[in-house]
Design an enzyme around this catalytic site. Structure first.
Site, PDB file in Angstrom:
ATOM      1  N   GLU A 213       0.842   0.310   3.796  1.00 38.72           N
ATOM      2  CA  GLU A 213      -0.380  -0.459   3.550  1.00 38.72           C
ATOM      3  C   GLU A 213      -0.850  -1.143   4.828  1.00 38.72           C
ATOM      4  O   GLU A 213      -0.124  -1.221   5.820  1.00 38.72           O
ATOM      5  CB  GLU A 213      -0.211  -1.449   2.386  1.00 38.72           C
ATOM      6  N   ASP A 219       0.216  -6.965   0.248  1.00 41.97           N
ATOM      7  CA  ASP A 219       0.615  -7.555  -1.028  1.00 41.97           C
ATOM      8  C   ASP A 219       1.752  -6.788  -1.703  1.00 41.97           C
ATOM      9  O   ASP A 219       2.630  -7.382  -2.323  1.00 41.97           O
ATOM     10  CB  ASP A 219      -0.588  -7.644  -1.975  1.00 41.97           C
TER      11      ASP A 219
END
Lengths: 328, 328
Positions: A213, A219
């Site tokens: 990511e 997150d």
């Protein structure tokens, strides 16, 4: 580790593959001597930028719609998204002769609006609903229309049939090149990563599956570290397909069970990888589609001597924006 | 029609295919629903932009070098070119462990110079010789070095082994998709077109093979019309791979015998096709590589209802220049 069963298992991915046969493209798996030399590994790129409508999202959307009852199909489908999911739903609905309503922000790029309209053309009951993203809540709008018109709302990732559909990308990859040591997959809400992890562990036992990511929006990395879903502010990154604030209630347990972990890469590394794909492999990849490759090409992980699968998730980017990023 | 035999026949192309097996990429054949809708035909794109070093030229160069005697290999090879042929010779020489001398203009793009140096790295006796293209004659330089060092000079198109090698692109295309009604091929000096015409007529009897050249430099169209090789001024076109002044003494008789004719497209049509490939098929194609596709996508020929093969010849273009053309 898992007390409750996961949302999908390999049989769901295999069933999705049957539904997608002859409808989705079986995208090519490509390789590059330069990429292999740079990484010291054997890299196999699964080119979902060559998928219908330009991204893997078609797999999950079509699989989800193909499972609806005749009555549900008549009522139609609704989705809210400014990105690839919206176009995937609009195209899938067209192929299944269903009405579709796509809820998009009023300032969505004209090219995406035009593409969505194109897929809806001639389908009675289909429309794009624009909302003001500074003043209105798209989820509330979506739910209201769904209720008023009796339409099924298909979310972009947190849905078992969507997850199972996305997993067919990894299934095809392993069918084509054989067992892998490592599989790298971009992660936003976790639909692609969860489906691919299920497929890969079933077809290539012992494989390590990593999510990748953007650095600015880690997150999922945080969520795996603390064992519960962490929600963040909308991250500032060029990887617009991974600007999610949190992964899903259905995807998270799959990631906990089957993902080795999550790596992160910077926007500068994404641009470097985008240029590599353009220069060396002569293909357009959108920033989000560069995440998985960037992890190994830019050194976020050392995979020397390994057989590595990489999902190149999509190629939808405005040409002017693309030209700007190439040129910078 | 032909009193003297042509420079190559199908057996030469088949033999080249054997030599290239496992060395050249068997490039994918792609299709696009949008392209089919626009043209009313079934288009099959043979993606030589995904070939080694980014263009079909590798096929002919490797085939030619693979046929040299051990003594010739030791002496090495020389080529003069600022384009894809130079890189194809440098890479092929490396693979066959031969020295190579590439004669390039002093103002060739740095990226091409770097790529050629890269292929020559560590190969004793290999070098790039720069010449002043306003004051010196590259052919004279090439011949002098060839004579001094006992090296074989491989021209970019007018050579039987080069022609036969290029023909393997059409052979693979027809093996993969079956018989064609029409085959579209770009033409500069006629190496690719002549090889592909020989392969296509052998493997898909009755096929019509058209050359496509830039409007600004239609020397082959003129040559076929008047029955002898016409030489023109170096044409001003973005299709730098087709800026030849005349086709070859060996290629011309093959074109007369086997090509239906030559179509032309404008630079603006090439840019439109380049953008189409980027936007819809997510791939980079250099302007010369867009010639064949532009003929049918931009309406230079009506092929409705036909099964059409299109050779996408290469993808080597400076990224800054590419970004500029996309953006304009």
């Amino acid at each position: 580790m898992n007390r409750t069963p996961l949302a999908i298992d390999f049989a769901d991915v295999a069933a999705a593959a049957e539904r997608l046969r002859g409808v989705a493209h079986r995208t090519p798996v490509r390789s590059s001597r330069t990429a292999n030399e740079r990484s010291g590994a054997q890299l196999h790129f699964k080119c979902e930028n060559f998928q219908r409508m330009g991204a893997f999202k078609f797999r999950g959307a079509f699989n989800a719609l193909a499972r609806l009852t005749p009555q549900q199909r008549r009522a139609g489908v609704i989705a809210f998204s400014s990105g690839n999911h919206a176009q995937a739903i609009a195209l899938s609905a067209r192929l299944l002769e269903m009405p579709s309503v796509i809820v998009m922000p009023h300032d969505a790029p004209a090219s995406k609006l035009a593409a969505t309209h194109g897929y809806q053309q001639g389908m009675r009951g289909s429309e794009v609903v624009l909302y003001d993203r500074f003043g209105e809540d798209r989820e509330a709008i979506g739910r209201r229309i769904a209720q008023e018109r009796g339409m099924v709302l298909i979310p972009p990732y947190d849905h078992a049939d969507v997850m199972a559909g996305q997993g067919t990308a990894a299934l095809e990859l392993i069918e084509d090149v054989g067992a892998l040591d490592t599989l790298l997959v971009c992660v936003g809400g976790g639909g692609l990563l969860s489906g691919c992890a299920v497929a890969a562990h079933a077809r290539s036992p012992g494989v390590r599956v990593w999510g990748v990511e953007p650095e600015a929006g880690n997150d999922v990395q945080q969520s795996l570290a603390c064992g519960e879903i962490v929600r963040i502010e909308t991250p500032q990154t060029i990887a617009d397909g991974a600007q999610t604030q949190a992964c899903g209630a259905l995807t998270f347990p799959v990631l906990r069970a089957l993902a080795q972990g999550v790596l992160t890469v910077s926007d500068a590394q994404l641009v470097g990888t985008m240029r590599f794909f353009a220069e060396r492999m002569k293909m357009l990849v959108e920033p989000t589609g560069c995440l998985a490759a960037a992890a190994v090409l830019e050194g976020a992980i050392d995979l020397r001597g390994q057989r590595v699968g990489i999902i190149v998730s999509g190629g939808n980017i405005d040409l002017a924006r693309y030209a700007q990023l190439l040129h910078a």
